[in-house]
Motif scaffolding. Structure first.
Motif, mmCIF file in Angstrom:
data_model
loop_
_atom_site.group_PDB
_atom_site.id
_atom_site.type_symbol
_atom_site.label_atom_id
_atom_site.label_comp_id
_atom_site.label_asym_id
_atom_site.label_seq_id
_atom_site.Cartn_x
_atom_site.Cartn_y
_atom_site.Cartn_z
ATOM 1 N N GLY A 46 2.291 10.349 -9.627
ATOM 2 C CA GLY A 46 1.639 10.095 -10.816
ATOM 3 C C GLY A 46 2.039 9.035 -11.888
ATOM 4 N N ARG A 47 2.915 8.121 -11.211
ATOM 5 C CA ARG A 47 3.815 6.922 -11.534
ATOM 6 C C ARG A 47 2.271 5.829 -12.480
ATOM 7 N N GLU A 48 1.249 6.531 -11.814
ATOM 8 C CA GLU A 48 -0.282 4.299 -12.019
ATOM 9 C C GLU A 48 0.354 4.509 -14.110
ATOM 10 N N TYR A 96 0.784 -1.023 -0.131
ATOM 11 C CA TYR A 96 0.258 0.089 0.125
ATOM 12 C C TYR A 96 0.678 1.649 0.150
ATOM 13 N N ARG A 97 1.469 1.295 0.586
ATOM 14 C CA ARG A 97 2.899 2.026 0.812
ATOM 15 C C ARG A 97 3.417 2.850 -1.003
ATOM 16 N N VAL A 145 0.259 -2.069 -9.366
ATOM 17 C CA VAL A 145 1.873 -1.453 -9.249
ATOM 18 C C VAL A 145 2.553 -2.761 -9.595
ATOM 19 N N TRP A 146 3.934 -1.435 -10.555
ATOM 20 C CA TRP A 146 4.683 -2.690 -11.323
ATOM 21 C C TRP A 146 5.642 -2.899 -10.463
ATOM 22 N N ASN A 147 6.666 -3.535 -10.891
ATOM 23 C CA ASN A 147 8.246 -4.182 -10.510
ATOM 24 C C ASN A 147 7.515 -4.049 -8.994
ATOM 25 N N VAL A 191 -4.781 -4.060 -7.382
ATOM 26 C CA VAL A 191 -5.547 -2.885 -6.191
ATOM 27 C C VAL A 191 -6.882 -2.619 -6.499
ATOM 28 N N THR A 192 -7.604 -3.205 -6.322
ATOM 29 C CA THR A 192 -9.079 -2.521 -6.288
ATOM 30 C C THR A 192 -9.706 -2.386 -5.648
#
Length: 270
Positions: free
Chosen positions: A61-63, A51-52, A79-81, A119-120
């Motif tokens: 703004g990295r989504e 979650y962090r 959330v990648w990598n 994450v939904t």
């Protein structure tokens, strides 16, 4: 359930910690569930770390969208990598139970193609029904080319968008057709700390989170046979200390310790 998929009732196997039963579940249903893999403080710390990372991506703004999410739906956060986000995720990617299934289903060597999260939140929408090995030309082999190990960092339920499956669909050896997008599915119901292991041909999708106040997060470790390119380019994205201190098993999964393919001047680079 339509006759184009499977005649089995749409139910999922009971959770089990027995490897032999788990492998039978994968052969029969396309998936198995292992309970209580993460517990106590480790589960809490792993959930907090994810979650962090998700909050940091959103704040900066990295989504990044995922191609199998519906374009109009912004409710699911990818959330990648995550492998490079916190050492706790290394423990998931290289966990003995996960690797035991990788070796049993895919053989060895194998590759870790990706370690990402979904994450939904309340109102989160479904994704497109798919099978994970859509990169493989059809007709597919009768053996899976990859497996996914889904780490349930929150409880997965029917109501909060637990991943939904078409059990037995892997036996068709093909991806779902557009007209099968609404075929009947069953959602994983599993306590936080469980893992769901599913082979690459079984049809599945993120479920619809119908709750008013629950967020459901899962980390997905994707492994393939060694002939396939990894989704994540570990040579560029991995934290340097991970390669420096990695075990031989981890170096193989990351693609740095190789046999036959991926050589440098005829030798394994690690």
């Amino acid at each position: 359930m339509t006759t184009t998929t499977t005649e089995r009732p749409v139910v999922l196997p009971e959770p089990t910690r027995d490897l032999a039963q788990g492998l039978r579940n994968i052969a029969d249903y396309g998936l198995t569930i292992v309970p209580d893999v993460l517990t106590g403080d480790v589960l809490k710390a792993s959930r907090d770390a994810l979650y962090r990372a998700a909050a940091s991506d959103r704040a900066r703004g990295r989504e990044q969208k995922f191609s199998l999410d519906y374009g109009h739906d912004d409710s699911n956060q990818r959330v990648w990598n995550v492998l490079s986000r916190d050492p706790l995720f290394e423990d998931m990617a290289f966990h003995p139970i996960a690797i035991e299934y990788v070796r049993a289903v895919l053989g060895w060597p194998a590759l870790l193609g990706n370690l990402s999260a979904n994450v939904t939140g309340p109102g989160g929408g479904e994704m497109i029904l798919h099978a994970d090995q859509i990169f493989v030309p059809e007709p597919w082999s009768t053996e899976p080319q990859g497996i996914n190990v889904a780490w349930c960092l929150d409880e997965f339920t029917e109501a909060n968008g637990g991943t939904r499956f078409v059990p037995g669909s892997h036996k068709l050896n093909r991806a779902p057709l557009p007209e099968e997008a609404e075929v009947e599915t069953a959602a994983i119901v599993a306590p936080a700390g469980s893992i769901a292991i599913f082979e690459s041909r079984v049809w599945h999708k993120t479920g619809h989170n119908r709750t008013p106040d629950q967020t459901r997060a899962g980390v997905f470790a994707w492994y393939t046979k060694p002939i396939y390119r990894q989704q994540e380019n570990w040579a560029l994205s991995l934290r340097p200390e991970m390669r420096q201190f990695a075990s031989d098993e981890a170096l193989t999964l990351l693609g740095f310790k190789t046999e036959g393919l991926g050589l440098v001047n005829g030798k394994s680079p690690a």
